[in-house]
Design a protein around this motif. Structure first.
Motif, mmCIF file in Angstrom:
data_model
loop_
_atom_site.group_PDB
_atom_site.id
_atom_site.type_symbol
_atom_site.label_atom_id
_atom_site.label_comp_id
_atom_site.label_asym_id
_atom_site.label_seq_id
_atom_site.Cartn_x
_atom_site.Cartn_y
_atom_site.Cartn_z
ATOM 1 N N LEU A 72 0.809 -1.208 -0.017
ATOM 2 C CA LEU A 72 -0.038 0.002 0.000
ATOM 3 C C LEU A 72 0.775 1.310 -0.278
ATOM 4 C CD1 LEU A 72 -2.417 -1.052 2.720
ATOM 5 C CD2 LEU A 72 -2.812 -1.210 0.199
ATOM 6 N N GLN A 73 2.085 1.303 -0.203
ATOM 7 C CA GLN A 73 3.046 2.312 -0.375
ATOM 8 C C GLN A 73 2.615 3.453 -1.295
ATOM 9 O OE1 GLN A 73 3.985 -0.707 -0.668
ATOM 10 N NE2 GLN A 73 5.738 -1.154 0.787
ATOM 11 N N ALA A 74 1.945 2.972 -2.497
ATOM 12 C CA ALA A 74 1.440 4.228 -3.106
ATOM 13 C C ALA A 74 0.382 4.855 -2.657
ATOM 14 C CB ALA A 74 0.823 3.509 -4.465
ATOM 15 N N TRP A 75 -0.237 4.603 -1.569
ATOM 16 C CA TRP A 75 -1.055 5.497 -0.922
ATOM 17 C C TRP A 75 -0.425 6.885 -0.404
ATOM 18 C CZ3 TRP A 75 -4.668 2.403 2.793
ATOM 19 C CH2 TRP A 75 -5.493 1.432 2.236
ATOM 20 N N ALA A 76 0.935 6.970 -0.269
ATOM 21 C CA ALA A 76 1.443 8.049 0.452
ATOM 22 C C ALA A 76 1.354 9.127 -0.616
ATOM 23 C CB ALA A 76 2.968 7.605 0.672
ATOM 24 N N HIS A 77 0.955 8.919 -1.929
ATOM 25 C CA HIS A 77 1.196 9.974 -2.857
ATOM 26 C C HIS A 77 -0.190 10.890 -2.784
ATOM 27 C CE1 HIS A 77 4.813 8.447 -4.162
ATOM 28 N NE2 HIS A 77 4.305 7.332 -4.403
ATOM 29 N N SER A 78 -1.243 10.482 -2.033
ATOM 30 C CA SER A 78 -2.452 11.426 -2.005
ATOM 31 C C SER A 78 -2.873 11.659 -0.418
ATOM 32 C CB SER A 78 -3.623 10.679 -2.769
ATOM 33 O OG SER A 78 -4.008 9.567 -2.148
ATOM 34 N N PRO A 79 -3.425 12.735 -0.235
ATOM 35 C CA PRO A 79 -3.824 13.193 1.044
ATOM 36 C C PRO A 79 -4.689 12.034 1.370
ATOM 37 C CG PRO A 79 -4.042 14.868 -0.366
ATOM 38 C CD PRO A 79 -3.756 13.815 -1.241
ATOM 39 N N PHE A 80 -5.567 11.526 0.880
ATOM 40 C CA PHE A 80 -6.812 10.558 1.286
ATOM 41 C C PHE A 80 -5.905 9.056 1.799
ATOM 42 C CE2 PHE A 80 -9.364 13.113 -1.335
ATOM 43 C CZ PHE A 80 -10.245 13.624 -0.472
ATOM 44 N N GLY A 81 -4.898 9.063 0.896
ATOM 45 C CA GLY A 81 -4.123 7.698 1.096
ATOM 46 C C GLY A 81 -3.342 8.055 2.401
ATOM 47 N N LEU A 82 -2.649 9.069 2.718
ATOM 48 C CA LEU A 82 -2.259 9.223 3.783
ATOM 49 C C LEU A 82 -3.136 9.111 5.071
ATOM 50 C CD1 LEU A 82 -0.094 12.335 2.991
ATOM 51 C CD2 LEU A 82 0.864 9.777 3.625
#
Length: 126
Positions: A72-82
């Motif tokens: 799930l590291q790709a989540w770090a590229h968006s505010p919702f993912g963070l």
């Protein structure tokens, strides 16, 4: 002449200085610790310290393991993912205090037992 740094740029620089994603993990771990300590009040200052440390370690370690396991590291590229990553870190810390508390209660109850007694107890043998 250079322009002054805006407040948002200064905030972003400060966030990067503090570790960025590590800051998200710290926020989740801290919130999990507060929730767990309110739900299961520690009986002593020593138990409070153990609970705080174990909840933070479960949050950070468990959250990182879940994020790594499910890629799930790709989540770090968006505010919702963070925010979603923060929720995972928070959720992973919640059982930490309970597990450590149960373990310490078991060890305290078996304080005078030998290693063989504990092994028999864990195996469920009389």
């Amino acid at each position: 002449m250079s322009e002054p740094i805006s407040g948002a740029a200064a905030g972003a620089a400060g966030w990067k200085l503090l570790g960025g994603l590590a800051g998200i993990g710290a926020i989740g771990a801290g919130l999990a610790s507060v929730v767990v300590m309110c739900a299961m009040t520690p009986r002593s200052p020593r138990e409070w310290a153990v609970g705080l440390i174990s909840t933070i370690m479960f949050s950070i370690g468990g959250g990182a393991a879940v994020i790594q396991h499910y890629d799930l590291q790709a989540w770090a590229h968006s505010p919702f993912g963070l925010v979603a990553m923060l929720g995972l870190v928070f959720a992973c810390g919640l059982p930490g205090w309970a597990i450590v508390r149960w373990l310490f209660n078991y060890v305290e109850a078996k304080r005078t037992a030998t290693l063989a007694d504990v092994v028999r107890d864990v195996r469920g043998q009389p």
